[in-house]
Design an enzyme around this catalytic site. Sequence first.
Site, PDB file in Angstrom:
ATOM      1  N   TYR A 259       0.892  -1.248  -0.048  1.00 31.08           N
ATOM      2  CA  TYR A 259       0.055   0.063   0.090  1.00 31.08           C
ATOM      3  C   TYR A 259       0.777   1.277   0.052  1.00 31.08           C
ATOM      4  O   TYR A 259       0.498   2.038  -0.624  1.00 31.08           O
ATOM      5  CB  TYR A 259      -1.005  -0.116   1.253  1.00 31.08           C
ATOM      6  CG  TYR A 259      -1.906   1.169   1.382  1.00 31.08           C
ATOM      7  CD1 TYR A 259      -2.972   1.532   0.554  1.00 31.08           C
ATOM      8  CD2 TYR A 259      -1.483   2.016   2.351  1.00 31.08           C
ATOM      9  CE1 TYR A 259      -3.441   2.810   0.623  1.00 31.08           C
ATOM     10  CE2 TYR A 259      -2.205   3.245   2.621  1.00 31.08           C
ATOM     11  CZ  TYR A 259      -3.260   3.773   1.659  1.00 31.08           C
ATOM     12  OH  TYR A 259      -3.826   4.690   1.720  1.00 31.08           O
TER      13      TYR A 259
ATOM     14  N   GLU B 136     -11.203   5.241   4.814  1.00 26.55           N
ATOM     15  CA  GLU B 136     -10.887   6.097   5.747  1.00 26.55           C
ATOM     16  C   GLU B 136     -11.847   6.243   7.255  1.00 26.55           C
ATOM     17  O   GLU B 136     -11.474   6.241   8.281  1.00 26.55           O
ATOM     18  CB  GLU B 136     -10.188   7.341   5.538  1.00 26.55           C
ATOM     19  CG  GLU B 136      -9.105   7.475   4.638  1.00 26.55           C
ATOM     20  CD  GLU B 136      -7.746   7.053   5.099  1.00 26.55           C
ATOM     21  OE1 GLU B 136      -7.721   7.114   6.533  1.00 26.55           O
ATOM     22  OE2 GLU B 136      -6.887   6.693   4.336  1.00 26.55           O
TER      23      GLU B 136
ATOM     24  N   TRP C 297      -4.981   0.775  10.308  1.00 28.62           N
ATOM     25  CA  TRP C 297      -5.037   0.813   8.931  1.00 28.62           C
ATOM     26  C   TRP C 297      -4.880  -0.556   8.519  1.00 28.62           C
ATOM     27  O   TRP C 297      -5.465  -0.944   7.693  1.00 28.62           O
ATOM     28  CB  TRP C 297      -4.220   1.758   8.225  1.00 28.62           C
ATOM     29  CG  TRP C 297      -4.476   1.886   6.720  1.00 28.62           C
ATOM     30  CD1 TRP C 297      -3.486   1.602   5.893  1.00 28.62           C
ATOM     31  CD2 TRP C 297      -5.363   2.246   6.215  1.00 28.62           C
ATOM     32  NE1 TRP C 297      -4.226   1.711   4.534  1.00 28.62           N
ATOM     33  CE2 TRP C 297      -5.277   2.019   4.825  1.00 28.62           C
ATOM     34  CE3 TRP C 297      -6.710   2.885   6.489  1.00 28.62           C
ATOM     35  CZ2 TRP C 297      -6.181   2.704   3.578  1.00 28.62           C
ATOM     36  CZ3 TRP C 297      -7.713   3.470   5.640  1.00 28.62           C
ATOM     37  CH2 TRP C 297      -7.381   3.353   4.254  1.00 28.62           C
TER      38      TRP C 297
END
Length: 188
Positions: A17, A39, A47
């Site tokens: 990522y 988000e 995350w």
Amino acid sequence: MNKVRCNWAKSDLDIIYHDTEWGRKTHDERELFEYLILEGMQAGLSWSIILKKRENFKKAFDNFDYNVCANYPDEYLEKLRTDEGIIRNRLKIYGVRKNAQAFLKIQEEFGSFNDYIWSFVNYTTINTNITNFADVPSKTELSDRISKDMKKRGFTFVGSTIIYSFMQATGMINDHVVDCFCHKECSK
């Protein structure tokens, strides 16, 4: 020789990522909606959890097609609350529909969500040129302003910290540390 990257990228998923998406400019409507939803789903979680569940989110939310998401019936959203592959928080799940509806209204008013969101940074990436990731703020006056405007327009899960993370993810802000190999690529 090993590449130098931001120190938060530790797991394989994080590294992929970080190296291929985070901080790279996107003007694609579907991608912007996806980051906005992810988000918001991440709020209060790591995350890494979101990245592990990302493919499940794509399936559950029709590849983040905001036109489809805006019309989800309550029955479908309730069914998603039993899907162990995603975050099953009721407010977050129902927030996808609410945000898709607000997203469509933004498109009507501004021509695109891209034009709306990128206008806050004059269509240019803000390069912070930080040397230590610990110096990255969790929010700024700009993310406060965007958050306030988005809430006024009907979005949910768009607090200032979430918006700052969204800005980082979509390349509106380049918070790669200066010695990270991605910093130069993302500052163009």
